[in-house]
Scaffold this active site. Structure first.
Site, PDB file in Angstrom:
ATOM      1  N   GLU A   1       0.110  61.114  29.629  1.00  0.00           N
ATOM      2  CA  GLU A   1       1.486  60.639  29.468  1.00  0.00           C
ATOM      3  C   GLU A   1       1.645  59.394  28.588  1.00  0.00           C
ATOM      4  O   GLU A   1       2.018  58.314  29.093  1.00  0.00           O
ATOM      5  CB  GLU A   1       2.096  60.348  30.836  1.00  0.00           C
ATOM      6  CG  GLU A   1       2.118  61.534  31.760  1.00  0.00           C
ATOM      7  CD  GLU A   1       2.947  61.283  33.010  1.00  0.00           C
ATOM      8  OE1 GLU A   1       3.264  60.122  33.309  1.00  0.00           O
ATOM      9  OE2 GLU A   1       3.266  62.271  33.688  1.00  0.00           O
TER      10      GLU A   1
ATOM     11  N   GLU B   1       0.632  68.432  35.804  1.00  0.00           N
ATOM     12  CA  GLU B   1       1.118  67.695  36.983  1.00  0.00           C
ATOM     13  C   GLU B   1       2.496  68.203  37.361  1.00  0.00           C
ATOM     14  O   GLU B   1       3.354  68.385  36.498  1.00  0.00           O
ATOM     15  CB  GLU B   1       1.266  66.186  36.705  1.00  0.00           C
ATOM     16  CG  GLU B   1      -0.004  65.397  36.728  1.00  0.00           C
ATOM     17  CD  GLU B   1       0.241  63.884  36.550  1.00  0.00           C
ATOM     18  OE1 GLU B   1       1.352  63.402  36.844  1.00  0.00           O
ATOM     19  OE2 GLU B   1      -0.695  63.215  36.095  1.00  0.00           O
TER      20      GLU B   1
HETATM   21  C1  FCB Z   1       2.905  60.700  36.726  1.00  0.00           C
HETATM   22  C2  FCB Z   1       1.560  60.024  36.585  1.00  0.00           C
HETATM   23  C3  FCB Z   1       0.723  60.068  37.836  1.00  0.00           C
HETATM   24  C4  FCB Z   1       1.574  59.850  39.073  1.00  0.00           C
HETATM   25  C5  FCB Z   1       2.763  60.752  39.072  1.00  0.00           C
HETATM   26  C6  FCB Z   1       3.650  60.615  40.290  1.00  0.00           C
HETATM   27  O1  FCB Z   1       3.788  60.213  35.790  1.00  0.00           O
HETATM   28  O2  FCB Z   1       0.812  60.640  35.566  1.00  0.00           O
HETATM   29  O3  FCB Z   1      -0.301  59.136  37.708  1.00  0.00           O
HETATM   30  O4  FCB Z   1       1.898  58.537  39.202  1.00  0.00           O
HETATM   31  O5  FCB Z   1       3.540  60.505  37.940  1.00  0.00           O
END
Ligand code: FCB
Length: 478
Positions: free
Chosen positions: A201, A390
């Protein structure tokens, strides 16, 4: 616990038991209502969890590790809402075997994790720390022994503090520092690890850390942000090239924090503000990687990036990634706000929009958003494959007689998965889905309050407890 809550939970589980004979045998009821199954995703689809070094490892100064910007930042008063730090976190440094057993027991096949740069290169560059390298060999071996695929992220936000002391990502030397680190990691683990991600990210760590100051290293303003963006974009492509050179058979990707952006009203100015948010959140890092350059036309302040671009840089911004990691939690709804400088727009928080379903992070539950953002990214001709690296949610879980009935989390996962499947069935090449996350952990500036895990962690005792959502995945994948 409040009596009303106990009653509600009791009723929920009795109703579930009544409609689901499986519950009697320890299965989770929700699966009964699904109109899709794991098989719909195909036999090669990867199922796993994502984690990051700083959020779980602890052992912050053990075996030669130096401090990262997150060690420093979390030790400074006022930076973490709860006043906590990541010194111990989930103590994964010592409990990785038990935690990988848990992951395996959930029928997952992928463990996505990141390397702590300051564990393997405590001075940022120069002399490697063999004890740190050995730790990751142990973790990778433990994955392989259990039939879990290790998916390795090079950088998940924890820059060595010694490099921050020299300006961090603002300093153009960061490209050389990162290249040295990428060389070391890919040479050391390339024979065992076949799936690699360069960054986690970039829009999040550059904007939160160098523009708004809410994350480490706590810097603010476009003068910090713009050089950071350019150096990170250069490092993103260079990291890919280095892995390709050292691990020619690797599948190489990088991940993006992304969200579908809606405008609050269809009024012209709201639309314009939403377009700028889309640039900052979704387009700024992927477009240069795909050889499209910076999206300056949609966000004129980005023209100032030119001050940092050296001859030959533009050609070096792109890399032929094998996959793109989509990390999505919610959507954004944006409205023009004349008083907000530069962005001239503001995200309207879900509670101000009468949104009914909000996670403990204050994020709207909006399953269709993951479908929309997958389609947006898949529309780039250069994107060959998407992995959802994610997706997940935090809710305030309660332990009731040794169990956690986190029905909202199960519901969230089921509805998001359905939207991922929808995109896949429309022809998008989606190769995997990783939950955020295995264990409740240190949620950056929010501390330990928000629980995202499929497995509950009691941070006083380090005891693990699989939540119903974990069991739901076990049964869904089993
Ligand atoms: C994302 C991050 C991860 C975690 C989630 C909730 O943006 O990559 O580390 O904090 O959010």
């Amino acid at each position: 616990m409040e009596r009303r809550k106990v009653l509600r939970l009791f009723l929920a589980s009795s109703v579930a038991a009544a409609i689901s004979p499986n519950l009697v045998f320890g299965k989770i009821p929700f699966q009964q209502h699904l109109d899709f199954s794991q098989l719909d995703f195909g036999p090669d689809f990867k199922w796993g969890v994502a984690t990051s070094a700083f959020q779980i490892e602890g052992a912050h100064d053990l075996d030669g590790k130096s401090a990262s910007i997150w060690d420093t930042f979390s030790h400074e008063k006022g930076n973490i809402k709860t006043g906590e730090n990541g010194d111990v976190a989930c103590d994964f440094y010592h409990s990785y075997e038990q935690d990988l057993d848990l992951l395996k027991s959930l029928n997952m096949t992928v463990f996505r994790f990141s390397i702590s740069w300051c564990r393997v290169l405590p001075n940022g560059t120069g002399e490697p720390n063999q004890k740190g390298i050995d730790f990751y060999h142990r973790v990778i071996d433990a994955c392989l022994e259990r039939g879990l695929e290790p998916w390795l992220t090079l950088y998940h936000w924890d820059l060595p503090q010694v490099l921050q002391d020299q300006g961090g990502w603002k300093n153009r030397d960061s490209l050389a520092w990162f290249s040295e680190y990428a060389e070391l990691v890919s040479k050391n683990f390339g024979d065992k690890v076949k799936n690699w991600m360069v960054f986690n990210e970039p829009s999040a760590f550059t904007a939160l850390g160098y523009l708004i100051g809410y994350h480490a290293p706590g810097l603010k303003g476009f003068k910090n942000f713009l050089p950071t963006v350019h150096h990170v974009c250069l490092a993103q492509a260079e990291g890919g090239r280095i892995i390709r050179k050292n691990v020619p058979t690797a599948q190489i990707g990088t991940t993006y924090s992304c969200a579908h952006v809606d405008y609050y009203t269809s009024e012209k100015h709201d639309k314009k503000s939403a377009e700028r948010w889309d640039v900052l959140l979704n387009r700024l890092f992927i477009e240069p990687a795909l050889g499209m350059g910076y999206p300056t036309a949609s966000f004129p302040i980005l023209k100032k990036l030119e001050a940092y671009i050296k001859p030959g840089d533009l050609e070096k911004l792109s890399f032929d990634f094998d996959f793109i990691g989509i990390q999505n939690y919610t959507r954004e709804v944006v409205k023009k706000m004349g008083l907000i400088p530069i962005m001239k727009g503001l995200e309207i928080k879900p509670e101000k929009r009468n949104v009914q379903e909000i996670t403990s992070m204050g994020w709207e539950v909006y399953p269709e958003g993951i479908y929309q953002i997958i389609k947006q990214f898949a529309a780039y001709p250069g994107v060959k494959k998407i992995i959802v690296t994610e997706n997940g949610c935090a809710f305030p879980d309660e332990v009731i007689t040794g169990k956690i009935h986190d029905l909202k989390r199960i519901d969230y996962y089921q509805r998001y998965l359905k939207q991922v499947l929808r995109a896949k069935q429309e022809g998008v090449n989606i190769g995997g889905y990783f939950c955020w996350t295995l264990l409740d952990n240190f949620e950056w500036s929010e501390g330990f309050y928000h629980r995202f895990g499929l497995v509950h962690v009691d941070f006083k005792t380090q005891k693990r407890l699989i939540k119903d959502s974990g069991y739901w995945f076990r049964d869904f994948l089993g």
